[in-house]
Write a protein that holds these residues in place. Structure first.
Motif, short mmCIF file in Angstrom:
data_model
loop_
_atom_site.label_atom_id
_atom_site.label_comp_id
_atom_site.label_asym_id
_atom_site.label_seq_id
_atom_site.Cartn_x
_atom_site.Cartn_y
_atom_site.Cartn_z
N ALA A 78 4.06 27.94 -21.08
CA ALA A 78 3.31 28.61 -22.14
C ALA A 78 4.24 29.06 -23.26
CB ALA A 78 2.55 29.80 -21.58
N GLY A 79 3.64 29.22 -24.45
CA GLY A 79 4.36 29.76 -25.58
C GLY A 79 3.53 30.84 -26.24
N GLY A 80 4.05 31.34 -27.35
CA GLY A 80 3.34 32.38 -28.08
C GLY A 80 3.70 33.76 -27.60
N ALA A 81 3.26 34.75 -28.38
CA ALA A 81 3.60 36.15 -28.09
C ALA A 81 2.95 36.62 -26.79
CB ALA A 81 3.16 37.03 -29.25
N LEU A 82 3.68 37.46 -26.08
CA LEU A 82 3.16 38.13 -24.90
C LEU A 82 2.54 39.46 -25.32
CD1 LEU A 82 6.22 37.47 -22.62
CD2 LEU A 82 3.90 36.69 -22.09
N PRO A 83 1.62 40.01 -24.52
CA PRO A 83 1.13 41.36 -24.80
C PRO A 83 2.27 42.37 -24.75
CG PRO A 83 -0.30 40.24 -23.23
CD PRO A 83 0.92 39.39 -23.37
#
Length: 270
Positions: A78-83
């Motif tokens: 996965a990619g993208g910002a984490l919470p």
């Protein structure tokens, strides 16, 4: 790449993380063979998943126990910002495809990411016994020896690298990879195109390679190397030149004397 919590707390955590990752590395080493495993795609994928499951059984609980309240990023592709908050981003077999093909370029990585910034990382290479570590604000080390990025300032003398982040990237990403390799073959000395990303990034952190870029955001392949390079004195940004975080769309880590020149070539391709 900063930290919102006391540096001492992360430094104190490092030995526990290192012990867990090195223990997991022994599991992965015991699963290695001198012959490639799997012929069909289904067989290869089955071997990859078996490696992941075996290592996660060893490393997951010790890491979560070491940092109460931390959470686990489940999908390693996965990619993208984490919470917000603290997350363990772990690749139980970084370079798994190499492992199942009886090649030596694989590792176990564990990185604590706080509010989308890596703040602690351990990368263990089971075949050599080498362990790379970094804590934000505390420098990067190989087996407790400090790391320092390359002092090069001439891109024409540079050894640089890239690679795909995951199987089945879209055609546009493949095109950008190809165009960037052509551009850097012209501007640089040598270009390596290989996987996994972390194994190239440890070379950048150690000053053996001079830059690494990627047109993707698979965080498990980037967070460990991003922290190691930054703590070894390198420059880590996205391909627009903005500071990199786990939410960035693409990636460039380079010796500071070469970063601007590499960015000039790569940013139009992003």
């Amino acid at each position: 790449m900063g930290t919102a919590m006391p540096f001492d707390a992360d430094t104190t955590l490092l030995p526990q993380v290192r012990a867990a990752v090195e223990s997991a590395g022994r599991t992965l080493r015991d699963r290695s063979t001198t012959d490639a495993r799997g012929v069909s795609l289904d067989e290869i994928v089955e071997e990859i998943h078996a490696n992941d499951d075996a290592v996660l059984d060893v490393v997951r609980e010790p890491l979560l126990r070491a940092r109460p309240g931390s959470r686990w990023a489940e999908d390693e592709l996965a990619g993208g910002a984490l919470p917000p908050g603290e997350w363990w981003v772990v690749d139980p077999a970084e370079g798994n495809i190499n492992h199942v093909h009886a090649m030596p370029d694989w590792a176990v990585t564990a990185t604590l990411v706080r509010d989308n910034q890596p703040v602690l990382t351990v990368v263990h290479l089971p075949l050599t016994g080498d362990t790379y570590t970094a804590v934000a604000g505390g420098g990067a080390r190989l087996n407790d020896r400090p790391l320092k990025v390359s002092a090069k300032t001439d891109l024409a003398a540079a050894l640089v690298g890239t690679g795909q982040a995951r199987p089945g990237e879209d055609k546009d990403t493949f095109r950008r990879i190809g165009d960037s390799v052509t551009a850097l073959l012209t501007a640089g000395l040598v270009v390596r195109v290989s996987v996994p990303a972390t194994l190239q990034l440890i070379h950048v952190a150690a000053g053996r390679m001079d830059a690494f870029w990627q047109f993707s955001d698979v965080r498990s392949g980037l967070v460990a190397g991003a922290l190691l390079v930054a703590e070894a004195g390198g420059t880590v940004t996205d391909l627009a030149g903005a500071p990199w975080s786990a939410g960035s769309r693409d990636f460039l880590a380079a010796a500071p004397g070469l970063h601007a020149a590499a960015l000039d070539i790569l940013s139009p391709l992003a």
